[in-house]
Design a protein around this motif. Structure first.
Motif, PDB file in Angstrom:
ATOM      1  N   ALA A 153       0.827  -1.212   0.000  1.00  0.00           N
ATOM      2  CA  ALA A 153       0.000   0.000   0.000  1.00  0.00           C
ATOM      3  C   ALA A 153       0.860   1.260   0.000  1.00  0.00           C
ATOM      4  O   ALA A 153       0.509   2.268  -0.629  1.00  0.00           O
ATOM      5  CB  ALA A 153      -0.925  -0.007   1.216  1.00  0.00           C
TER       6      ALA A 153
ATOM      7  N   ILE B 275      -5.226  -0.969  -0.596  1.00  0.00           N
ATOM      8  CA  ILE B 275      -3.854  -0.944  -1.113  1.00  0.00           C
ATOM      9  C   ILE B 275      -3.739   0.051  -2.251  1.00  0.00           C
ATOM     10  O   ILE B 275      -2.803   0.869  -2.297  1.00  0.00           O
ATOM     11  CB  ILE B 275      -3.429  -2.356  -1.566  1.00  0.00           C
ATOM     12  CG1 ILE B 275      -3.235  -3.270  -0.353  1.00  0.00           C
ATOM     13  CG2 ILE B 275      -2.140  -2.296  -2.389  1.00  0.00           C
ATOM     14  CD1 ILE B 275      -2.965  -4.727  -0.700  1.00  0.00           C
TER      15      ILE B 275
ATOM     16  N   ALA C 218      -4.966  -0.959   5.429  1.00  0.00           N
ATOM     17  CA  ALA C 218      -4.698  -2.243   4.778  1.00  0.00           C
ATOM     18  C   ALA C 218      -4.121  -3.229   5.781  1.00  0.00           C
ATOM     19  O   ALA C 218      -4.509  -4.405   5.815  1.00  0.00           O
ATOM     20  CB  ALA C 218      -3.735  -2.046   3.614  1.00  0.00           C
TER      21      ALA C 218
ATOM     22  N   LEU D 105      -9.456  -5.262   0.772  1.00  0.00           N
ATOM     23  CA  LEU D 105      -8.021  -5.079   0.975  1.00  0.00           C
ATOM     24  C   LEU D 105      -7.371  -4.469  -0.261  1.00  0.00           C
ATOM     25  O   LEU D 105      -6.550  -3.544  -0.147  1.00  0.00           O
ATOM     26  CB  LEU D 105      -7.365  -6.418   1.303  1.00  0.00           C
ATOM     27  CG  LEU D 105      -5.839  -6.396   1.414  1.00  0.00           C
ATOM     28  CD1 LEU D 105      -5.389  -5.512   2.574  1.00  0.00           C
ATOM     29  CD2 LEU D 105      -5.282  -7.805   1.570  1.00  0.00           C
TER      30      LEU D 105
END
Length: 229
Positions: A104, A194, A202, A190
Motif C-alpha cells: 500500500a 492498497i 490495509a 483489501l
C-alpha cells in the motif's frame, strides 16, 4: 503415487528435486495423508529411482515440517495440531499484513495489482459455480501473489513455506466451514485499500481477516479432531 522410469542421463540432484516435488505435492494434496508411513525403499520403488535421492528429498521435507524421518522405519507424514496451526497462523498473519502494508505504501500500478484482482475474480467465479476446490486454488493464488508483489523476496519465501504447511489442512476443512463469501469481500476490500495507499487501514483489515480465518480453521480442527486424519 504414479510410477516412473528415470532417464539414465539425469543427475542425482535432478532425481532428488523430482522426488521432493512429487512427494511434497502428494502430501499437500492429502494423497499422502497425516499418519501415512512408508519405507525409503518403498518410496524409491514407487518413484522409480534409487534410495539416495529419496532420502535427500525426505530430509528436505522434514526441515519444512511435513514429515518425520525415522531410522530404519522410513518416514511418517506429520499432522498439524491446533496448537501448531495457531503458531503458524500467527507468523503468517504477521508476514502477510506486513506485505499488505508495504504494498500500500508504494501505491502499486495496475500491472502489479493485476494478479491479485484476477485471483479475486477467480474466487468469485468458483463460488458461483459451487466449486470449492477451484475457490481454494484461487485463494491460495491470491495470498501468494500478495507476498510476492510486496517486493521483499525473503518475506515472500518465508510466507510461502508456512502457507505450504497449512494448505493440506485447509483442504481437509474446506467443506466443514461456511461458504467463504465473506472472505471474497474481505480480499476485494483489501485491494481497494492498497490501491488507495492507505497502509494503516490495509494492515488492520488484513490482520483482522487472517485472524478470523485462522481461528475458524483451528476451531474446526479441534471440533472434528482432523489433526489425526
Amino acid at each position: 503415487m504414479q510410477h516412473a522410469t528415470p532417464a539414465g542421463s539425469r543427475s542425482k540432484r535432478s532425481f532428488a528435486e523430482d522426488a521432493y516435488r512429487r512427494l511434497k505435492a502428494e502430501i499437500l494434496d492429502n494423497q499422502l495423508p497425516p499418519g501415512f508411513r512408508a519405507l525409503e525403499a518403498e518410496l524409491a520403488e514407487t518413484l522409480g529411482m534409487s534410495r539416495t535421492p529419496v532420502r535427500e528429498a525426505l530430509l528436505r521435507l522434514q526441515s519444512e515440517g511435513l514429515v518425520r524421518v525415522e531410522p530404519r522405519r522410513g518416514m511418517v507424514v506429520l499432522a498439524i495440531s491446533p496448537a501448531e496451526m495457531a503458531e503458524i497462523y500467527d507468523v503468517l498473519t504477521a508476514l502477510e499484513t506486513m506485505a499488505a502494508e508495504t504494498l500500500a505504501r508504494v501505491q502499486p500500478d495496475a500491472e502489479r495489482m493485476k494478479p491479485l484482482w484476477q485471483a479475486v475474480d477467480d474466487m468469485d467465479d468458483a463460488l458461483a459455480a459451487d466449486d470449492l476446490d477451484r475457490w481454494a486454488d484461487a485463494d491460495d493464488h491470491f495470498h501468494r501473489s500478495l507476498v510476492e508483489a510486496c517486493g521483499n523476496a525473503r518475506l515472500a519465501q518465508t510466507a510461502l513455506t508456512f502457507r505450504d504447511q497449512i494448505r493440506r489442512t485447509r483442504h481437509l476443512t474446506l467443506r466443514l466451514r461456511a461458504r467463504p463469501i465473506r472472505s471474497n469481500e474481505s480480499h476485494r476490500n483489501l485491494l481497494r485499500l492498497i490501491e488507495a495507499g492507505d497502509a494503516e487501514a490495509a494492515f488492520a483489515a488484513h490482520r483482522a481477516q487472517r485472524q478470523r480465518a485462522g481461528q475458524e480453521l483451528i476451531d474446526i480442527l479441534r471440533r472434528f479432531r482432523l489433526e489425526n486424519m
